[in-house]
Structures are given as C-alpha cells and as structure tokens.
Design an enzyme around this catalytic site. Structure first.
Site, PDB file in Angstrom:
ATOM      1  N   ARG A 146       0.811  -1.205   0.000  1.00 24.58           N
ATOM      2  CA  ARG A 146       0.000   0.000   0.000  1.00 24.58           C
ATOM      3  C   ARG A 146       0.858   1.274   0.000  1.00 24.58           C
ATOM      4  O   ARG A 146       0.471   2.290   0.597  1.00 24.58           O
ATOM      5  CB  ARG A 146      -0.942   0.018   1.203  1.00 24.58           C
ATOM      6  CG  ARG A 146      -1.949  -1.130   1.221  1.00 24.58           C
ATOM      7  CD  ARG A 146      -2.940  -0.998   0.066  1.00 24.58           C
ATOM      8  NE  ARG A 146      -4.015  -1.969   0.192  1.00 24.58           N
ATOM      9  CZ  ARG A 146      -4.070  -3.140  -0.445  1.00 24.58           C
ATOM     10  NH1 ARG A 146      -3.072  -3.480  -1.263  1.00 24.58           N
ATOM     11  NH2 ARG A 146      -5.085  -3.954  -0.289  1.00 24.58           N
ATOM     12  N   SER A 174     -11.099   0.021   2.517  1.00 19.03           N
ATOM     13  CA  SER A 174     -10.479  -0.429   3.762  1.00 19.03           C
ATOM     14  C   SER A 174      -9.870   0.757   4.500  1.00 19.03           C
ATOM     15  O   SER A 174      -9.153   1.567   3.911  1.00 19.03           O
ATOM     16  CB  SER A 174      -9.395  -1.466   3.466  1.00 19.03           C
ATOM     17  OG  SER A 174      -9.956  -2.630   2.912  1.00 19.03           O
ATOM     18  N   GLU A 208      -4.901   3.231   6.048  1.00 21.88           N
ATOM     19  CA  GLU A 208      -4.833   3.077   4.605  1.00 21.88           C
ATOM     20  C   GLU A 208      -5.499   4.255   3.909  1.00 21.88           C
ATOM     21  O   GLU A 208      -5.076   4.694   2.848  1.00 21.88           O
ATOM     22  CB  GLU A 208      -5.490   1.765   4.169  1.00 21.88           C
ATOM     23  CG  GLU A 208      -5.351   1.471   2.685  1.00 21.88           C
ATOM     24  CD  GLU A 208      -5.758   0.069   2.331  1.00 21.88           C
ATOM     25  OE1 GLU A 208      -6.273  -0.129   1.206  1.00 21.88           O
ATOM     26  OE2 GLU A 208      -5.553  -0.851   3.138  1.00 21.88           O
TER      27      GLU A 208
END
Length: 309
Positions: free
Chosen positions: A169, A218, A300
């Site tokens: 990520r 998310s 995130e």
C-alpha cells in the site's frame, strides 16, 4: 495571502468545496481546485506556480478524508485528457491516471489481457499506482512497467516501476510529482474466462463489503501486509477487520461515523458525519486495538487538510 496563480486553459476554481468529490462526502474547501486541460496545461501550471504554494493531486476521492477546515494551496484533479486507455498489438496497456480501475480491467479483459484484480478496486489508475493497490493476490507491482510523471518544475519524466519502490500500500514518488500515465504488462487470458472471473470477484465483494454505504474502502492496512517486493507475504495472516472485531469494535460509533456492521474495517459515514468524527473514530479504534492486542493499525485512508477552526 496566496501568490497570484498562473493562467491556465483548464478550470481553476477558488474556494472549491471538496466534500462532493470524495466518497465519504465530508471536508472543507480547497483554496483552489485545478482541473487541467491536458499535460501541457498541467506542466505549465506547475512550472509557473510559486514553489511555496502547496499542491495535492487528488483522484476520485475513493480513499480519502478531507478534514473539515479544507486544504490550503492547490488541489489538482485530473479528468478528461487524462483518462485514455490504449492496448498495443503486443498487449501492453497504457492508461491515463484518471482512467477508472474498473474500466481498465474490463477493457484489458476484452483484449485478452489479465488485469482483473483492478475490477473491484475503487478509484483511478493514478491512485492505484501510488498505493500499489491490489486484491485477490495480485497487485499493481505485479504488472506495472513504467509511469509518466510531471514534476513540480514542469518536467515530464518516464520512471520505471522499480524506481517507485512499490511495497504494501505504498510507493516512493519524487516530491511534488503528479502521475499522468501508467503502462502495464498484463498476462494473456481468454476474454470469456477473464469476464467470468471479474463477475465472481464482484459477487464476492458485494457479499462481504458494504458497497452501498458511504465508505472509503479499507480503513486500515492489514498488520502483516506484503513483502518488500509488494507481493503477498503468506507467512502472515493477520487481517485488520479481525483485530478490530476481536477488540469489540464492530459497529463502534462516534457521531455520524461508524465502523461498519457488515465489515468492521470499513469506516462509514452513516449520513451526517463530519471529517473530525470519522478520523476521531479511526484513532479511537487504533488505540483500542493496541490496548487489546498490542498491534498498531496503520491508516490506509489518506487524510489531508486542516481541522475546522
């Protein structure tokens, strides 16, 4: 007072509210929102803009909280002129940074190229590259060949995927660089089989995730994440939703913000949440999870801007 801004051919809007440009529908205004007409317009603007003025490239707002006080400086949002998708004879796929992930996946599948992992990822290609987006065991790092960026001084440069240091990520882009295009090398596949796989992925996603609610995907990264190459690390199995649930936080609320009952790693605007409530609930969850399990959840969702005065 902000310095005078360069003349543009695109649209430059002062005090532009950003809430309607994000999936969570919260946040204050940007000092300026710039929607460039094309690469040349963007390059000239960045070249001539006072270097002291902050710049933030914004995609479709699918993974973003804009704080209630808004964003100082210029928010750049790419649109038409940056959303093309081309597939070469050798199967190479070139996508503009504003091309939607799902559209790229579908067009690639029709040409017999497998970028099916992009089908269920909300957002556009620029953000997918920046966050090394992925699901179902495949990630941008697996397929990306190169990106084209425009630097803050207006220079255009092609960077190989290796220069981005793609990891879980995350990526490492040059400071102030704006992604305008990405090139992918995708494996071959039968169009019918790829379409069937995407349909199955959509069904799985809709069964497990609150796709009809106001979320930003998310909220927290999985505690284990990926290896340094950006690929799955099967030696770890911890999931953010599980540690949130184990801490008793499924359905936790703060004002209009809620950790979704269907999937507790989806921070949700139940209708009237403020950015402060959403971010505050997220921080409350991080603390409770740490107190319960000793694990530190990392955001995130990107959070930008100033709190309300």
């Amino acid at each position: 007072m902000m310095a005078a801004l360069p003349e543009v051919r695109g649209r430059l809007t002062p005090d532009r509210p950003l809430a309607d440009l994000t999936w969570l529908r919260v946040g204050g205004p940007a000092d300026w929102l710039f929607q460039p007409a094309d690469r040349e317009d963007l390059a000239a603007f960045l070249r001539d803009l006072d270097p002291s003025v902050p710049v933030f490239p914004m995609g479709v707002g699918s993974n973003l909280i804009v704080r209630d006080g808004g964003v100082r400086g210029v928010v750049i949002r790419l649109g038409r002129g940056f959303n093309g998708i081309e597939i070469a004879a050798d199967g190479t796929i070139t996508a503009g940074a504003a091309a939607l992930d799902a559209h790229v996946a579908r067009k690639a599948a029709a040409a017999g190229r497998d970028l099916t992992f992009l089908r269920t990822i909300p957002g556009a290609i620029g953000g997918a590259v920046r966050m090394n987006a992925g699901c179902y065991g495949a990630y941008v790092a697996d397929a990306l060949r190169e990106v084209t960026v425009i630097h803050r001084d207006g220079r255009e440069e092609v960077l190989p995927a290796s220069a981005l240091e793609l990891a879980y990520r995350s990526s490492h882009l040059p400071e102030g660089a704006v992604i305008v295009e990405a090139v992918f090398d995708a494996p071959k596949g039968e169009p019918e089989a790829l379409e069937a796989r995407m349909a199955e992925q959509i069904e799985r996603r809709d069964a497990s995730q609150p796709t009809k609610d106001r979320t930003a995907g998310s909220t927290f990264r999985n505690p284990a994440g990926l290896s340094s190459t950006g690929r799955a690390d099967d030696s770890h199995e911890l999931k953010a939703w599980k540690v949130i649930e184990d801490a008793g936080l499924r359905g936790a609320r703060l004002g209009g913000a809620v950790m979704n009952d269907k999937h507790p790693n989806f921070l949700t605007n139940s209708g009237d949440a403020t950015a402060a409530e959403l971010e505050g609930l997220g921080e409350r969850v991080r603390k409770r999870v740490y107190d319960h399990s000793g694990l530190t959840l990392e955001w995130e969702i990107m959070r930008i801007g100033d709190p309300a005065a």
